[in-house]
Motif scaffolding. Sequence first.
Motif, PDB file in Angstrom:
ATOM      1  N   UNK A  73      83.824  64.259   5.495  1.00 36.55           N
ATOM      2  CA  UNK A  73      83.661  63.818   4.528  1.00 36.55           C
ATOM      3  C   UNK A  73      82.227  63.739   3.334  1.00 36.55           C
ATOM      4  N   UNK A  74      81.727  65.071   3.178  1.00 36.01           N
ATOM      5  CA  UNK A  74      80.998  64.884   2.116  1.00 36.01           C
ATOM      6  C   UNK A  74      81.429  65.542   1.396  1.00 36.01           C
ATOM      7  N   UNK A  75      82.105  67.329   1.401  1.00 38.43           N
ATOM      8  CA  UNK A  75      83.139  66.991   0.443  1.00 38.43           C
ATOM      9  C   UNK A  75      83.847  65.950  -0.610  1.00 38.43           C
ATOM     10  N   UNK A  76      84.421  65.137   0.647  1.00 35.46           N
ATOM     11  CA  UNK A  76      85.509  64.079   0.382  1.00 35.46           C
ATOM     12  C   UNK A  76      85.281  63.212  -0.499  1.00 35.46           C
ATOM     13  N   UNK A  77      83.705  62.303  -0.335  1.00 32.42           N
ATOM     14  CA  UNK A  77      82.736  61.980  -1.030  1.00 32.42           C
ATOM     15  C   UNK A  77      82.140  62.435  -2.309  1.00 32.42           C
ATOM     16  N   UNK A  78      82.606  63.889  -1.784  1.00 33.18           N
ATOM     17  CA  UNK A  78      82.320  64.388  -3.602  1.00 33.18           C
ATOM     18  C   UNK A  78      83.092  64.270  -4.588  1.00 33.18           C
ATOM     19  N   UNK A  79      84.291  64.540  -4.230  1.00 35.74           N
ATOM     20  CA  UNK A  79      85.754  64.830  -4.535  1.00 35.74           C
ATOM     21  C   UNK A  79      85.987  63.459  -5.140  1.00 35.74           C
ATOM     22  N   UNK A  80      85.857  62.338  -4.528  1.00 37.19           N
ATOM     23  CA  UNK A  80      86.459  61.028  -4.672  1.00 37.19           C
ATOM     24  C   UNK A  80      85.351  60.443  -6.286  1.00 37.19           C
ATOM     25  N   UNK A  81      84.060  61.071  -6.377  1.00 34.79           N
ATOM     26  CA  UNK A  81      83.037  61.120  -6.931  1.00 34.79           C
ATOM     27  C   UNK A  81      82.957  61.211  -8.459  1.00 34.79           C
ATOM     28  N   UNK A  82      83.514  62.910  -7.814  1.00 31.59           N
ATOM     29  CA  UNK A  82      83.926  63.390  -9.486  1.00 31.59           C
ATOM     30  C   UNK A  82      85.077  62.992  -9.820  1.00 31.59           C
ATOM     31  N   UNK A  83      86.507  62.421  -9.165  1.00 32.67           N
ATOM     32  CA  UNK A  83      87.354  62.029 -10.005  1.00 32.67           C
ATOM     33  C   UNK A  83      86.648  60.063 -10.185  1.00 32.67           C
ATOM     34  N   UNK A  84      86.028  60.001 -10.397  1.00 34.06           N
ATOM     35  CA  UNK A  84      85.433  58.600 -10.237  1.00 34.06           C
ATOM     36  C   UNK A  84      84.844  58.784 -11.690  1.00 34.06           C
ATOM     37  N   UNK A  85      83.801  59.979 -11.979  1.00 32.93           N
ATOM     38  CA  UNK A  85      82.980  60.130 -12.968  1.00 32.93           C
ATOM     39  C   UNK A  85      83.863  61.112 -14.304  1.00 32.93           C
TER      40      UNK A  85
END
Lengths: 523, 523
Positions: free
Chosen positions: A175-187
């Motif tokens: 989840x930590x990497x997945x949340x990072x990916x979601x927020x990276x794409x959001x950014x």
Amino acid sequence: MDRGALGPLLTTVLDALAAGVTRRGGPIPAVSPEDLAAEIARAFAPGADPSPELDSGRSTSGSTGPGFSRDPGRDPGRGSGLDSGGGDPDALRRLTEILAYGSADPADPYCAAHLHCPPLPVAVAADLAVSALNPSMDSWDQAPAATALETLLIDELAGLVGYPPGAAGVLTSGGTESNLMGLMLARDHVLGRATGRRVEVTGLPGDGPRPRIFASSVAHFSVQRAAALLGLGEEAVVPVAVGDDLRMDPGALAAELAASAGRGELPMAVVATAGTTDTGAIDPLPECARLAAAYGAWLHVDAAYGGGALLSDRLAPLLDGVNLADSVSLDWHKLGWQPVAAGIFLVRQAETYASLARRAAYLNPADDEDAGYGSLLGLSLRTTRRADAVKIAVTLRTLGRRGLGELVNACHDLALAGAAAVRAHPRLELHTEPVLTAFLFRYLPTDPAAGPAGPAEIDRVNAALRRRLLREGRAVVGRTELPGDGPGRVRLKLTLLNPTTTPEQIERLLETVVEAGQAEEAR
Amino acid sequence: MDRGALGPLLTTVLDALAAGVTRRGGPIPAVSPEDLAAEIARAFAPGADPSPELDSGRSTSGSTGPGFSRDPGRDPGRGSGLDSGGGDPDALRRLTEILAYGSADPADPYCAAHLHCPPLPVAVAADLAVSALNPSMDSWDQAPAATALETLLIDELAGLVGYPPGAAGVLTSGGTESNLMGLMLARDHVLGRATGRRVEVTGLPGDGPRPRIFASSVAHFSVQRAAALLGLGEEAVVPVAVGDDLRMDPGALAAELAASAGRGELPMAVVATAGTTDTGAIDPLPECARLAAAYGAWLHVDAAYGGGALLSDRLAPLLDGVNLADSVSLDWHKLGWQPVAAGIFLVRQAETYASLARRAAYLNPADDEDAGYGSLLGLSLRTTRRADAVKIAVTLRTLGRRGLGELVNACHDLALAGAAAVRAHPRLELHTEPVLTAFLFRYLPTDPAAGPAGPAEIDRVNAALRRRLLREGRAVVGRTELPGDGPGRVRLKLTLLNPTTTPEQIERLLETVVEAGQAEEAR
């Protein structure tokens, strides 16, 4: 590599696992951290002799060697390590046995602290195939079959979430990497749209509206961590108030979004949690989606825990609205009974992956991709990547969604039974009813007749009783703190992920907690 | 969980692996990507009947089930998948067999494209113990023994790098994650010092000198990717010119640093590569260290590939100066013969980890840490984390540094022999002598008597012959491009990581390349 060498080594491992588990004799070894570390240091020392406890004459690896045919490990020379450099044919047995002895074992009914599941043997077996074949997902020619299988699995999991065709995703470390990916794409998506720049190329703009991420005050700490990593800073995360049920209050989200917009900030993302780590609380997903859309923010749903509900007809309605998310985190090493790692990241629209696409001449040249040799490189933050899809795919087919759903339901039933037992016990206090498979509670240290203990003392006793249970090897229960400030917030936690545990075992576990509390209270 | 169920399932896996490898009969299946994907789709389809090729009557899993005792997978109902939800007891055998058939097999001597190693059976066996016990490294009470073992292993690997006491580190998913960590700490440390702010909390400053990262023009693309993720943007990476040997030119680094400082930028980090992916080139580490120190920049050494030289007395001097780095990436799933993942990140001074430290009430409360229950949470970007240290520790002790060094030397010898064979062949052209265990070369398509082919045609033939070898299942060779612009830069690559391959096999592999080249030339 001589794969024929593997069979005898697996026998060594199974024997050593059994010996270590027998020696442990409970959910966790009855030993202090210092003594355990010292014993492991002895077992890991170059040329270590098996300790008396560990030497049970079961070494079989010496006769087979580690397996390359021109194998220097067959040299029986000992007294090794980095300095002298020789080999030690007993190392596999010795270190496996002490690892098994020194583990907190999620297969034990009294090990119920964390989102730390007992893995299904069929998933463990599938993971062995992956270790042995060693595909790497960064190019087709390191993983032809695994590349195709991961693509099929992602499609099926996107369907489970309710995404329409055109979704995409990738296996992650959790989840930590997945949340990072979601927020990276959001950014990259939202900030890129607002500034007209490819921020992954140019870097964060030095001017313009400050990007903000909205997440409930009890969202996972990986949201702050992702904001820090992405250069936005932890302060970019706006904590949104929760209700008594620890769900995000949609009115509070609306107010925070309006206030942020009023300050001229950029509402970049809303992170809704579907299953908080401590209580399983699920944020109001449809309202989060509506508000995120109204402000042009990306909606990421962290369903690392609660995503398991999608496997259960009974619990799936709790996640209604997850299909509205721009991206989702799932973790099948939680409610999915996989060995770590089995994280999954999904996006509703494959084209939102644009900022991660990479062309590497040695991995995915354009003419190879044109010729059908497609790679998953542009879907992951990693390059070399283990084929974690295989064990999930095997599990999904072996049990089916229905079979997995029955495991989810069994754990949910267990949580309900455990909560009922807490409510019925005069020395235990339930926090809230379980939503998924976990609940918080605490021991109330003082006999009511003697007057109530102060909140700091209640905290101390609960924290200490938990460590006592660890030290005595009797139980592994969780410990956390309710949101807020000041004393009185420490709570114990049971996270029930073992579907073979019985309600009676949970009752005995709770009695064990009470006994430990009484012992700490008496100190 | 009933671990007793594991034994029969492992037998199923070993049998299915053998069957799939036999059916493949070479380094990669002789099938187009489309046909392979279609066959995998059939095998993965809910309720798939074994295909005729795959049905060999070896199913044993049906009698044991996936392993939980109240196991719905024992229900023999088929026609399953997410919709109908039933179970399929043959899935483990069927999907393992097709995975083995459809793999690019690094244990085959003709599979020599990538930094994709055949894993040592002893490491595969140790990894099975990890899958079965399922420790997670984010808290002590999910991994008591593994926490202690990883700490010991990191200390030993820090010693291998030449770090003094006080170093720290963590297991990672690979060089990409390790490079990201090095650059994240560089950002937080150097930019924090320059601005007096905790940038992980406040975010990147909107003003002040622009941070810059200096890496050779042939450094791994994960440097750019890390810069993008960290909010610095890919453009923050200054490519430093390389010499003919593809090593960073220290004069060029000095000039770029001076020019950057002259522009008022902040020299944040120097990334030196110790072993480029394509040629194994090793940047001049002492000069990089001297220049980084002179400008107050962080020195990160990407030794994901070349770190394996530290295991060999013969090759270790190539890495002289690595101990001067602030942080280092190592990958034991390359020259280390581990199943993926076995990345390692090391820092010279543990206190430089400060910006990653996190307190999570449910994982590492202060009073638990004070009581000796320390966790590794603050060392990793991940939360849930597999115990990848175990297989490395077992391998290190089973073979010793000396045994591993002999494997490294064997691969180095093989590369030297392969390069000599290329030089001796009239239709092959060597790029440069191998530094480690890889070299670039190309097929020269035109018979000299008929006049030379143009550079674009040479590129086309080399790229096409490689795909032909894949399609025909004959060999897996690498393909990359030399730095620069324009045609004529395509090269083939052999990366030799199988110490049991013989020089004669490499010569036959090169003849196979020439045959494929002739076939493409005739088209």
